[in-house]
Motif scaffolding. Structure first.
Motif, short mmCIF file in Angstrom:
data_model
loop_
_atom_site.label_atom_id
_atom_site.label_comp_id
_atom_site.label_asym_id
_atom_site.label_seq_id
_atom_site.Cartn_x
_atom_site.Cartn_y
_atom_site.Cartn_z
N VAL A 114 68.86 -32.48 12.87
CA VAL A 114 68.07 -31.65 11.95
C VAL A 114 67.10 -32.53 11.16
O VAL A 114 67.51 -33.51 10.55
N LYS A 115 65.81 -32.15 11.20
CA LYS A 115 64.78 -33.07 10.70
C LYS A 115 65.01 -33.49 9.24
O LYS A 115 64.84 -34.66 8.89
N VAL A 116 65.42 -32.54 8.41
CA VAL A 116 65.59 -32.87 6.98
C VAL A 116 66.62 -33.99 6.81
O VAL A 116 66.46 -34.88 5.98
N SER A 117 67.65 -33.98 7.64
CA SER A 117 68.67 -35.03 7.56
C SER A 117 68.18 -36.32 8.21
O SER A 117 68.47 -37.42 7.73
N TYR A 118 67.44 -36.17 9.32
CA TYR A 118 66.87 -37.33 10.02
C TYR A 118 66.06 -38.17 9.03
O TYR A 118 66.09 -39.39 9.05
N GLU A 119 65.37 -37.43 8.13
CA GLU A 119 64.54 -38.13 7.14
C GLU A 119 65.33 -38.55 5.91
O GLU A 119 65.13 -39.65 5.40
N GLN A 120 66.26 -37.68 5.46
CA GLN A 120 67.00 -37.97 4.21
C GLN A 120 68.15 -38.94 4.44
O GLN A 120 68.59 -39.60 3.51
N LYS A 121 68.70 -38.96 5.64
CA LYS A 121 69.92 -39.73 5.87
C LYS A 121 69.75 -40.66 7.07
O LYS A 121 70.40 -40.49 8.11
N PRO A 122 68.85 -41.65 6.92
CA PRO A 122 68.51 -42.50 8.07
C PRO A 122 69.67 -43.34 8.58
O PRO A 122 69.64 -43.78 9.72
N TYR A 123 70.69 -43.55 7.75
CA TYR A 123 71.72 -44.50 8.19
C TYR A 123 72.62 -43.94 9.29
O TYR A 123 73.11 -44.68 10.13
#
Ligand SMILES: *Cc1c(COP(=O)(O)O)cnc(C)c1O
Length: 435
Positions: free
Chosen positions: A159-168
């Motif tokens: 999910v893109k929002v997590s891809y960006e918010q949670k890179p680790y």
């Protein structure tokens, strides 16, 4: 008094517990998205291995855990059961609070329990590659590790929002050798359709499921894998509750209340189902599923057939749902942003075998911080929902002057969610539509 109860490797369960065998009335079947008739095993065989399809509808009470999977479990199982002595003291409660800690898995959450089993059964079926979706990344990272363990390739639609918010977690997926793309992606028709309508779409679990299912259905060597919701996923997670039962026995207590947070229902089901069996057998025990007020599938949804994804590619499931086009606000407990709920958990709720509670995220983080400052472990924001409910029940026990025994599932640690804690400490969290 022991603070933690640790089992030996030989105590890893030999069988999963299948609650379907003990349900007073059977589950309603999933329906084919086009014909609205019950789906056949052949329909499902396009994206799932036959062993998992069998488990999905099995009425066998105990299903043997393959030796290879038990061996993989020894990397982190049995997981410890803790008595939350420090938290009890801070709450000045007569309640005894226990938690089962699944954050000791290499992926940091309970999801590896089913990821390992699913990778194994796919491998056995001759599959070479798995496609899946992930929200906050816990599932994608767990499946990446499980695929590495059993020599499969893996593509994760994140999910893109997590891809960006949670890179680790994206990095973890890569570290374990899988491919990961932000969803909606241009790699599938489902993704391209969404992007054509809204190039800035932040994505959702439903969209990512559409992409992964399409990927799996269009390739012979590829299957699809789901990290929650389905019966076989909850089945695999029962290792949590089966171990916890042994550990509670060693502690010399039996829970009055079991608690788990719910996204799709798998960590709650994993802990609670073996105890629900006791409830069917006459035990007096409450089970509480805890969700965010901003994505309240059980407490605010409708019980009806709905799709598991946005595009309407998945079978229709009878469940509590907010509607398959529901766009949850980007709360920081990304693992709890699903519109639907496990049909099994939904039925238990509908028939009042379990309860549900919802809490706003600021209160949830407050509970998580109290837990960190007493017990030491920084909980995943998802797990902090269970902590919040446990604290509320412990407070109630104090008011009532009763020694309640409370057991909750600490489904994961929060060390990859510290940006969410940062936002909380900076006073930037609200209970609705924050970034
Ligand atoms: C994914 C996740 C959840 C929510 O999923 P369920 O299937 O409802 O368990 C909860 N806690 C953690 C730590 C997770 O990773």
């Amino acid at each position: 008094m022991e603070r933690k109860i640790v089992l030996a490797e030989k105590d890893i369960p030999t069988h999963y517990y299948n609650l379907l065998a003990d349900l007073p009335t059977p589950l309603d079947p999933p329906l084919h998205p086009a014909t609205k008739q019950p789906v056949s095993p052949q329909d499902l065989a396009v994206i799932f291995p036959m062993e998992l399809i069998k488990q999905e509808v099995s009425s066998e009470r105990y299903i043997e855990i393959p030796e290879e999977v038990r061996k993989a479990y020894t990397k982190y199982r049995p997981t410890p059961l803790y008595r939350a002595l420090e938290l009890e003291k801070a709450l000045d409660t007569p309640a005894h609070i226990y938690y089962k800690y699944e954050g000791v898995s290499p992926a940091g959450s309970h999801k590896l329990n089913t990821a390992l089993a699913q990778a194994y059964y796919n491998k056995q079926a001759g599959i070479k590659r798995i496609a899946t979706e992930t929200g906050a990344g816990q599932w994608g990272s767990s499946l990446a590790l499980a695929c590495k363990e059993f020599g499969l390739q893996c593509k994760v639609y994140m999910v893109k929002v997590s891809y960006e918010q949670k890179p680790y977690r994206r990095s973890m997926i890569q570290a374990w050798g899988s491919e990961v793309v932000p969803s909606p992606s241009p790699d599938t028709k489902a993704g391209r359709d969404i992007l054509a309508k809204d190039p800035n779409s932040r994505g959702s679990l439903g969209i990512a499921i559409s992409e992964a299912v399409e990927d799996a259905a269009s390739r012979e060597d590829t299957n699809y894998s789901l990290g929650s919701v389905l019966n076989h996923v909850l089945l695999h997670q029962t290792v949590i509750g089966l171990e916890a039962k042994k550990q509670m026995e060693i502690a010399g207590e039996y829970p009055d209340i079991v608690i788990g947070c719910v996204g799709g229902g798998s960590n709650f089901g994993g802990l609670a189902l073996p105890f629900i069996k006791d409830k069917f057998d006459g035990k007096n025990i409450r089970a509480i599923a805890v969700e965010p007020t901003s994505c309240p599938s059980l407490t605010g949804g409708e019980y009806r057939y709905d799709f598991g994804d946005v595009a309407g590619l998945t079978p229709l499931l009878l469940m509590y749902t907010l509607g398959h086009d529901f766009m949850p606000p980007s709360i920081h407990a990304g693992g709890l942003r699903y519109h639907g709920m496990s049909p099994l958990v939904s039925k238990l709720y509908k028939e009042k075998y379990i309860e549900a509670q919802a809490y706003p995220q600021t209160e949830v983080f407050e509970a998580g911080v109290l837990f960190a400052r007493t017990e030491g472990i920084i909980p995943a924001p998802e797990s902090a929902h269970a902590i919040k409910a446990a604290i509320e029940e412990a407070r109630r026990a104090k008011v009532e002057g009763t020694k309640k025994i409370i057991l909750f599932n600490l489904s994961g640690h929060g060390l990859l969610d510290l940006s969410a804690y940062d936002a909380y400490f900076a006073g930037q969290l609200n209970n609705g539509n924050n970034k």
